[in-house]
Design a protein around this motif. Structure first.
Motif, PDB file in Angstrom:
ATOM      1  N   ILE A   1      -8.430 -66.819  43.628  1.00 45.38           N
ATOM      2  CA  ILE A   1      -9.951 -66.019  43.375  1.00 45.38           C
ATOM      3  C   ILE A   1      -9.378 -64.644  42.609  1.00 45.38           C
ATOM      4  CG2 ILE A   1     -12.195 -65.337  44.157  1.00 45.38           C
ATOM      5  CD1 ILE A   1     -11.775 -67.251  46.171  1.00 45.38           C
ATOM      6  N   SER A   2      -9.804 -64.743  41.177  1.00 43.21           N
ATOM      7  CA  SER A   2      -9.578 -63.233  40.698  1.00 43.21           C
ATOM      8  C   SER A   2     -10.529 -62.116  41.144  1.00 43.21           C
ATOM      9  CB  SER A   2      -9.832 -63.521  39.162  1.00 43.21           C
ATOM     10  OG  SER A   2     -11.403 -63.734  39.156  1.00 43.21           O
TER      11      SER A   2
ATOM     12  N   LYS B   1     -12.621 -60.309  39.876  1.00 46.77           N
ATOM     13  CA  LYS B   1     -14.077 -60.369  39.377  1.00 46.77           C
ATOM     14  C   LYS B   1     -14.989 -61.470  39.755  1.00 46.77           C
ATOM     15  CE  LYS B   1     -13.051 -57.901  35.114  1.00 46.77           C
ATOM     16  NZ  LYS B   1     -12.907 -57.970  33.587  1.00 46.77           N
ATOM     17  N   LEU B   2     -14.069 -62.468  39.921  1.00 42.52           N
ATOM     18  CA  LEU B   2     -14.852 -63.739  40.712  1.00 42.52           C
ATOM     19  C   LEU B   2     -15.233 -63.497  42.098  1.00 42.52           C
ATOM     20  CD1 LEU B   2     -16.253 -66.469  40.678  1.00 42.52           C
ATOM     21  CD2 LEU B   2     -13.887 -67.418  41.219  1.00 42.52           C
ATOM     22  N   GLN B   3     -14.256 -62.836  42.734  1.00 42.22           N
ATOM     23  CA  GLN B   3     -14.649 -62.536  44.322  1.00 42.22           C
ATOM     24  C   GLN B   3     -15.677 -61.555  44.319  1.00 42.22           C
ATOM     25  OE1 GLN B   3     -12.809 -63.667  46.959  1.00 42.22           O
ATOM     26  NE2 GLN B   3     -14.781 -63.128  47.799  1.00 42.22           N
TER      27      GLN B   3
ATOM     28  N   LYS C   1     -17.921 -66.387  49.292  1.00 43.95           N
ATOM     29  CA  LYS C   1     -17.498 -67.575  48.698  1.00 43.95           C
ATOM     30  C   LYS C   1     -18.012 -68.759  49.617  1.00 43.95           C
ATOM     31  CE  LYS C   1     -13.196 -69.898  49.613  1.00 43.95           C
ATOM     32  NZ  LYS C   1     -11.908 -69.893  49.636  1.00 43.95           N
TER      33      LYS C   1
ATOM     34  N   TRP D   1      -9.250 -72.757  42.802  1.00 40.13           N
ATOM     35  CA  TRP D   1      -9.774 -71.395  42.335  1.00 40.13           C
ATOM     36  C   TRP D   1      -9.202 -70.567  41.001  1.00 40.13           C
ATOM     37  CZ3 TRP D   1     -14.472 -70.631  43.843  1.00 40.13           C
ATOM     38  CH2 TRP D   1     -14.917 -71.168  45.061  1.00 40.13           C
ATOM     39  N   SER D   2      -8.064 -70.758  40.962  1.00 38.66           N
ATOM     40  CA  SER D   2      -7.355 -69.975  39.849  1.00 38.66           C
ATOM     41  C   SER D   2      -8.123 -70.728  38.437  1.00 38.66           C
ATOM     42  CB  SER D   2      -6.101 -70.213  39.738  1.00 38.66           C
ATOM     43  OG  SER D   2      -5.526 -71.586  39.489  1.00 38.66           O
TER      44      SER D   2
ATOM     45  N   SER E   1     -11.737 -69.181  38.411  1.00 40.10           N
ATOM     46  CA  SER E   1     -11.375 -67.782  38.080  1.00 40.10           C
ATOM     47  C   SER E   1     -11.377 -67.818  36.597  1.00 40.10           C
ATOM     48  CB  SER E   1     -10.358 -67.192  38.774  1.00 40.10           C
ATOM     49  OG  SER E   1     -10.719 -66.870  40.105  1.00 40.10           O
ATOM     50  N   LYS E   2     -10.340 -68.617  36.032  1.00 43.88           N
ATOM     51  CA  LYS E   2     -10.148 -68.714  34.499  1.00 43.88           C
ATOM     52  C   LYS E   2     -11.475 -68.873  33.830  1.00 43.88           C
ATOM     53  CE  LYS E   2      -7.967 -71.917  32.232  1.00 43.88           C
ATOM     54  NZ  LYS E   2      -7.193 -72.977  31.657  1.00 43.88           N
TER      55      LYS E   2
ATOM     56  N   PHE F   1     -14.432 -68.291  34.723  1.00 47.27           N
ATOM     57  CA  PHE F   1     -15.449 -67.155  34.896  1.00 47.27           C
ATOM     58  C   PHE F   1     -14.893 -65.942  33.893  1.00 47.27           C
ATOM     59  CE2 PHE F   1     -16.661 -63.025  37.223  1.00 47.27           C
ATOM     60  CZ  PHE F   1     -18.014 -63.425  37.413  1.00 47.27           C
ATOM     61  N   ALA F   2     -13.715 -65.829  33.811  1.00 47.87           N
ATOM     62  CA  ALA F   2     -13.040 -64.864  32.861  1.00 47.87           C
ATOM     63  C   ALA F   2     -13.473 -65.074  31.398  1.00 47.87           C
ATOM     64  CB  ALA F   2     -11.719 -64.686  32.945  1.00 47.87           C
TER      65      ALA F   2
END
Length: 191
Positions: free
Chosen positions: A90-91, A93-95, A104, A183-184, A187-188, A190-191
């Motif tokens: 989890i990045s 920013k997402l966190q 979460k 979650w990676s 996160s991608k 979300f970015a």
């Protein structure tokens, strides 16, 4: 240009907890059918006469009505398979976005609850209007998909996603899905 189905065999061989190779093979076959149907529809649309569309019946009209089913069926499945492969990437920013809305565990619980609304799709999105995380349920690929969203996580809650391994136990499958979120990848997106 024809669409090619992606290969998700890397998810087999025990890469996912609680989803057998047999279950995955069935699901991959269904996904490939959507891609094939999308190619068929697009090829027919390239040749179809679009000068007399009609609500009652017209070949062009029917193709256009079904195009979104095959398109969304193809690409929702790709998003689903690509957000499988448990990790904790989890990045920050997402966190922060998750924490701002209760964390979460709360968001995942809501995604799981949405999936239990019936056969269909549960998705986690970032709404571009209010910049918040939202979960949605929709039963058909082409109906009810909310607009102006960044799709972050896709949970296929149709029976074909779990029947081989779980029979009619949708809740057990939804728990397994949550344990397998990559979650990676979320996160991608979300970015």
């Amino acid at each position: 240009m024809a669409h090619e189905p992606k290969n998700y065999d890397h998810l087999k061989g025990g890469a996912l907890k609680g989803l057998s190779d047999s279950q995955l093979d069935q699901h991959f076959t269904l996904y490939k059918g959507y891609v094939a149907k999308l190619n068929e529809i697009e090829a027919k649309l390239a040749e179809a006469d679009n000068t007399k569309p009609n609500y009652s019946f017209n070949e062009y009209s029917e193709l256009k009505r079904r195009e979104a089913v095959a398109f969304n069926g193809s690409f929702l499945h790709e998003l689903y398979f690509e957000n499988l492969g448990a990790d904790n990437g989890i990045s920050p920013k997402l966190q922060a976005a998750l924490d701002a809305q209760g964390g979460k565990d709360r968001i995942v619980a809501d995604l799981k609850a949405a999936a239990l609304c019936g056969p269909g799709w549960a998705i986690l999105t970032r709404n571009r209007r209010d910049n918040k995380l939202h979960t949605y349920f929709f039963a058909e690929h082409h109906l009810g998909l909310p607009i102006d969203q960044d799709i972050l996580c896709v949970l296929d809650s149709w029976e074909h996603a779990f029947m081989v391994d779980y029979g009619i136990k949708r809740a057990a499958y939804v728990d397994v899905f949550a344990d397998n979120i990559k979650w990676s990848e979320v996160s991608k997106r979300f970015a």
